[in-house]
Design an enzyme around this catalytic site. Structure first.
Site, PDB file in Angstrom:
ATOM      1  N   GLN A  57      -6.521  -0.809  12.440  1.00 60.37           N
ATOM      2  CA  GLN A  57      -7.151  -2.137  12.527  1.00 60.37           C
ATOM      3  C   GLN A  57      -7.723  -2.320  13.927  1.00 60.37           C
ATOM      4  O   GLN A  57      -7.095  -1.940  14.915  1.00 60.37           O
ATOM      5  CB  GLN A  57      -6.121  -3.243  12.250  1.00 60.37           C
ATOM      6  CG  GLN A  57      -5.512  -3.206  10.858  1.00 60.37           C
ATOM      7  CD  GLN A  57      -6.425  -3.796   9.793  1.00 60.37           C
ATOM      8  OE1 GLN A  57      -7.609  -4.028  10.015  1.00 60.37           O
ATOM      9  NE2 GLN A  57      -5.884  -4.015   8.613  1.00 60.37           N
ATOM     10  N   LYS A 100       1.096  -8.327  -1.774  1.00 57.33           N
ATOM     11  CA  LYS A 100      -0.306  -8.056  -2.129  1.00 57.33           C
ATOM     12  C   LYS A 100      -0.379  -6.695  -2.822  1.00 57.33           C
ATOM     13  O   LYS A 100       0.012  -5.680  -2.259  1.00 57.33           O
ATOM     14  CB  LYS A 100      -1.216  -8.038  -0.900  1.00 57.33           C
ATOM     15  CG  LYS A 100      -2.684  -7.823  -1.299  1.00 57.33           C
ATOM     16  CD  LYS A 100      -3.601  -7.761  -0.111  1.00 57.33           C
ATOM     17  CE  LYS A 100      -3.716  -6.405   0.495  1.00 57.33           C
ATOM     18  NZ  LYS A 100      -4.740  -5.525  -0.062  1.00 57.33           N
ATOM     19  N   THR A 156     -18.675 -10.006 -17.487  1.00 54.62           N
ATOM     20  CA  THR A 156     -17.585  -9.042 -17.299  1.00 54.62           C
ATOM     21  C   THR A 156     -16.559  -9.571 -16.308  1.00 54.62           C
ATOM     22  O   THR A 156     -15.340  -9.449 -16.521  1.00 54.62           O
ATOM     23  CB  THR A 156     -18.168  -7.692 -16.808  1.00 54.62           C
ATOM     24  OG1 THR A 156     -19.088  -7.236 -17.797  1.00 54.62           O
ATOM     25  CG2 THR A 156     -17.084  -6.653 -16.603  1.00 54.62           C
ATOM     26  N   THR A 169     -14.628  -5.754   6.404  1.00 53.51           N
ATOM     27  CA  THR A 169     -14.562  -5.565   7.864  1.00 53.51           C
ATOM     28  C   THR A 169     -14.898  -4.127   8.251  1.00 53.51           C
ATOM     29  O   THR A 169     -15.140  -3.844   9.410  1.00 53.51           O
ATOM     30  CB  THR A 169     -13.171  -5.948   8.405  1.00 53.51           C
ATOM     31  OG1 THR A 169     -12.188  -5.355   7.581  1.00 53.51           O
ATOM     32  CG2 THR A 169     -12.977  -7.449   8.424  1.00 53.51           C
ATOM     33  N   LEU A 219     -13.268  -8.112  -7.559  1.00 50.33           N
ATOM     34  CA  LEU A 219     -14.162  -8.024  -8.726  1.00 50.33           C
ATOM     35  C   LEU A 219     -15.626  -8.200  -8.310  1.00 50.33           C
ATOM     36  O   LEU A 219     -15.957  -9.057  -7.487  1.00 50.33           O
ATOM     37  CB  LEU A 219     -13.805  -9.103  -9.747  1.00 50.33           C
ATOM     38  CG  LEU A 219     -12.365  -9.137 -10.241  1.00 50.33           C
ATOM     39  CD1 LEU A 219     -12.205 -10.226 -11.307  1.00 50.33           C
ATOM     40  CD2 LEU A 219     -11.922  -7.794 -10.783  1.00 50.33           C
ATOM     41  N   HIS A 220     -16.501  -7.403  -8.904  1.00 45.37           N
ATOM     42  CA  HIS A 220     -17.949  -7.499  -8.638  1.00 45.37           C
ATOM     43  C   HIS A 220     -18.670  -6.819  -9.791  1.00 45.37           C
ATOM     44  O   HIS A 220     -18.727  -5.589  -9.867  1.00 45.37           O
ATOM     45  CB  HIS A 220     -18.289  -6.807  -7.301  1.00 45.37           C
ATOM     46  CG  HIS A 220     -19.695  -7.047  -6.842  1.00 45.37           C
ATOM     47  ND1 HIS A 220     -20.142  -6.639  -5.606  1.00 45.37           N
ATOM     48  CD2 HIS A 220     -20.751  -7.647  -7.434  1.00 45.37           C
ATOM     49  CE1 HIS A 220     -21.407  -6.985  -5.447  1.00 45.37           C
ATOM     50  NE2 HIS A 220     -21.797  -7.594  -6.567  1.00 45.37           N
ATOM     51  N   ASP A 221     -19.189  -7.622 -10.721  1.00 44.18           N
ATOM     52  CA  ASP A 221     -19.893  -7.059 -11.875  1.00 44.18           C
ATOM     53  C   ASP A 221     -20.763  -8.178 -12.439  1.00 44.18           C
ATOM     54  O   ASP A 221     -20.895  -9.238 -11.818  1.00 44.18           O
ATOM     55  CB  ASP A 221     -18.863  -6.542 -12.906  1.00 44.18           C
ATOM     56  CG  ASP A 221     -19.414  -5.393 -13.754  1.00 44.18           C
ATOM     57  OD1 ASP A 221     -20.582  -5.494 -14.201  1.00 44.18           O
ATOM     58  OD2 ASP A 221     -18.687  -4.416 -13.976  1.00 44.18           O
ATOM     59  N   ILE A 222     -21.339  -7.990 -13.612  1.00 45.63           N
ATOM     60  CA  ILE A 222     -22.141  -9.062 -14.193  1.00 45.63           C
ATOM     61  C   ILE A 222     -21.216 -10.237 -14.533  1.00 45.63           C
ATOM     62  O   ILE A 222     -20.012 -10.052 -14.745  1.00 45.63           O
ATOM     63  CB  ILE A 222     -22.926  -8.593 -15.448  1.00 45.63           C
ATOM     64  CG1 ILE A 222     -21.975  -8.097 -16.536  1.00 45.63           C
ATOM     65  CG2 ILE A 222     -23.936  -7.524 -15.064  1.00 45.63           C
ATOM     66  CD1 ILE A 222     -22.675  -7.827 -17.863  1.00 45.63           C
ATOM     67  N   ARG A 252      -1.100  -8.304  13.573  1.00 40.95           N
ATOM     68  CA  ARG A 252      -0.119  -7.440  14.212  1.00 40.95           C
ATOM     69  C   ARG A 252       0.795  -8.244  15.131  1.00 40.95           C
ATOM     70  O   ARG A 252       0.296  -8.904  16.051  1.00 40.95           O
ATOM     71  CB  ARG A 252      -0.821  -6.344  15.055  1.00 40.95           C
ATOM     72  CG  ARG A 252      -1.556  -5.296  14.241  1.00 40.95           C
ATOM     73  CD  ARG A 252      -0.559  -4.446  13.466  1.00 40.95           C
ATOM     74  NE  ARG A 252      -1.164  -3.414  12.633  1.00 40.95           N
ATOM     75  CZ  ARG A 252      -1.497  -3.581  11.351  1.00 40.95           C
ATOM     76  NH1 ARG A 252      -1.329  -4.732  10.755  1.00 40.95           N
ATOM     77  NH2 ARG A 252      -1.992  -2.575  10.658  1.00 40.95           N
ATOM     78  N   GLY A 307       0.799  -5.441   6.296  1.00 42.80           N
ATOM     79  CA  GLY A 307       1.285  -4.245   5.617  1.00 42.80           C
ATOM     80  C   GLY A 307       2.209  -3.425   6.483  1.00 42.80           C
ATOM     81  O   GLY A 307       3.424  -3.638   6.531  1.00 42.80           O
ATOM     82  N   ARG A 308       1.615  -2.464   7.197  1.00 40.00           N
ATOM     83  CA  ARG A 308       2.416  -1.461   7.905  1.00 40.00           C
ATOM     84  C   ARG A 308       3.405  -2.000   8.925  1.00 40.00           C
ATOM     85  O   ARG A 308       4.481  -1.398   9.085  1.00 40.00           O
ATOM     86  CB  ARG A 308       1.474  -0.415   8.524  1.00 40.00           C
ATOM     87  CG  ARG A 308       0.880   0.493   7.454  1.00 40.00           C
ATOM     88  CD  ARG A 308      -0.352   1.214   7.923  1.00 40.00           C
ATOM     89  NE  ARG A 308      -1.479   0.277   8.059  1.00 40.00           N
ATOM     90  CZ  ARG A 308      -2.700   0.631   8.431  1.00 40.00           C
ATOM     91  NH1 ARG A 308      -2.963   1.886   8.723  1.00 40.00           N
ATOM     92  NH2 ARG A 308      -3.666  -0.263   8.515  1.00 40.00           N
ATOM     93  N   ASP A 315       0.866  -1.185   0.000  1.00 42.27           N
ATOM     94  CA  ASP A 315       0.000   0.000   0.000  1.00 42.27           C
ATOM     95  C   ASP A 315       0.898   1.230   0.000  1.00 42.27           C
ATOM     96  O   ASP A 315       1.126   1.863   1.033  1.00 42.27           O
ATOM     97  CB  ASP A 315      -0.907  -0.013   1.240  1.00 42.27           C
ATOM     98  CG  ASP A 315      -1.861  -1.191   1.228  1.00 42.27           C
ATOM     99  OD1 ASP A 315      -2.342  -1.555   0.133  1.00 42.27           O
ATOM    100  OD2 ASP A 315      -2.124  -1.749   2.300  1.00 42.27           O
TER     101      ASP A 315
HETATM  102  O1  C5P Z   1      -1.106  -2.230   7.034  1.00 44.27           O
HETATM  103  P1  C5P Z   1      -2.048  -3.375   7.310  1.00 44.27           P
HETATM  104  O2  C5P Z   1      -1.342  -4.609   7.833  1.00 44.27           O
HETATM  105  O3  C5P Z   1      -3.209  -2.966   8.186  1.00 44.27           O
HETATM  106  O4  C5P Z   1      -2.618  -3.752   5.866  1.00 44.27           O
HETATM  107  C1  C5P Z   1      -3.627  -4.708   5.701  1.00 44.27           C
HETATM  108  C2  C5P Z   1      -3.952  -4.857   4.252  1.00 44.27           C
HETATM  109  O5  C5P Z   1      -5.045  -5.771   4.136  1.00 44.27           O
HETATM  110  C3  C5P Z   1      -4.376  -3.585   3.551  1.00 44.27           C
HETATM  111  O6  C5P Z   1      -3.962  -3.681   2.186  1.00 44.27           O
HETATM  112  C4  C5P Z   1      -5.885  -3.621   3.643  1.00 44.27           C
HETATM  113  O7  C5P Z   1      -6.501  -2.929   2.604  1.00 44.27           O
HETATM  114  C5  C5P Z   1      -6.156  -5.123   3.518  1.00 44.27           C
HETATM  115  N1  C5P Z   1      -7.423  -5.553   4.081  1.00 44.27           N
HETATM  116  C6  C5P Z   1      -7.759  -5.368   5.412  1.00 44.27           C
HETATM  117  N2  C5P Z   1      -8.972  -5.799   5.878  1.00 44.27           N
HETATM  118  C7  C5P Z   1      -9.813  -6.416   5.072  1.00 44.27           C
HETATM  119  C8  C5P Z   1      -9.504  -6.638   3.732  1.00 44.27           C
HETATM  120  C9  C5P Z   1      -8.268  -6.184   3.273  1.00 44.27           C
HETATM  121  O8  C5P Z   1      -6.967  -4.814   6.169  1.00 44.27           O
HETATM  122  N3  C5P Z   1     -10.964  -6.862   5.545  1.00 44.27           N
END
Ligand code: C5P
Length: 233
Positions: free
Chosen positions: A190, A38, A73, A120, A67-70, A181, A210-211, A17
């Site tokens: 989160q 990711k 697609t 979430t 993805l979410h469409d017909i 975490r 991520g972070r 991200d």
């Molecule tokens: O930085 P962090 O560990 O919070 O990143 C979590 C990643 O997972 C982000 O890319 C976030 O968009 C994704 N994500 C999430 N919760 C979800 C679905 C996806 O945190 N329910």
């Protein structure tokens, strides 16, 4: 569609991200580690499929475009994604059986779909405003999980708090869990979190982190510490 998790999936996908300019030095720092990446909407809409193809030459990729469409697609878009060299991609279970069922034909040993049930970020109040009749997000998760499962999807994105119940219903499923975490690290925004080893013990097959890695003073050391925690567990 085989209901078997891919043995090749890494335990940790690091969420990219970040701006495109920061990607190259960041992934150079992670070079050689047993990690996936990711790529979400932010980076994909900035940099596009070319970057995804390049990244896929170095790391397993989870392309999270939800993805979410017909059905026609989604099937066509998913076929394009399958050609990018990514291992996982996401679809909204709320697209329904007619959208989900044809996707099985696109799956390969090295390319699988993950269904997203309820984001979430959605509260009970948000669902009520949408006119959703299920009385709680948990009920809704369960309904969409069963819909996706009966449509042939065997992989799911879910929170660490949902994963145990879903894993029990589908022990051979693939469960990819964000909201992770390491002990002692900041929760950021989160709220429903678990440590890497607790999330795996609850039935997650891979984690999205991520972070705690990307914002760490030494991202490689942070990633190595997480991998060491999982190896010990
Ligand atoms: O930085 P962090 O560990 O919070 O990143 C979590 C990643 O997972 C982000 O890319 C976030 O968009 C994704 N994500 C999430 N919760 C979800 C679905 C996806 O945190 N329910």
């Amino acid at each position: 569609m085989a209901n078997v998790p891919s043995p090749a999936l890494p335990k940790v996908f690091v969420a990219l991200d970040m701006d495109e300019a920061k990607v190259a030095p960041f992934i150079d720092a992670l070079d050689g580690l047993d990690l996936g990446l990711k790529v979400g909407m932010e980076l994909f809409y900035q940099s596009g499929p070319g970057l995804v193809r390049d990244l896929a030459k170095r790391f397993p990729i989870f392309l999270d475009l939800k993805l979410h469409d017909i059905p026609n697609t989604v099937q066509s878009a998913a076929a394009r994604i399958a050609d990018l060299g990514v291992g996982l991609t996401t679809v909204h279970a709320a697209g329904g059986a007619s959208m989900l069922e044809p996707l099985g034909a696109l799956e390969r040993d090295d390319f699988k779909f993950l269904a997203v049930t309820v984001l979430t970020s959605m509260s009970e109040g948000d669902m009520a405003k949408l006119g959703v009749q299920d009385s709680s997000p948990a009920q809704r998760v369960d309904r969409l999980f069963n819909l996706a499962k009966s449509s042939g999807i065997s992989g799911f994105v879910c929170s660490p708090l949902e994963v145990q119940a879903l894993h029990q219903q589908m022990p051979t499923g693939t469960f990819v869990t964000p909201g992770v975490r390491p002990a002692g690290s900041a929760a950021d925004d989160q709220t429903r979190i678990a440590t890497p080893s607790d999330a795996m013990a609850s039935g997650a097959t891979s984690l999205v982190i991520g972070r705690p890695i990307s914002k760490a003073p030494d991202p490689r050391a942070a990633a190595e510490a997480i991998l060491a925690e999982l190896a010990d567990g």
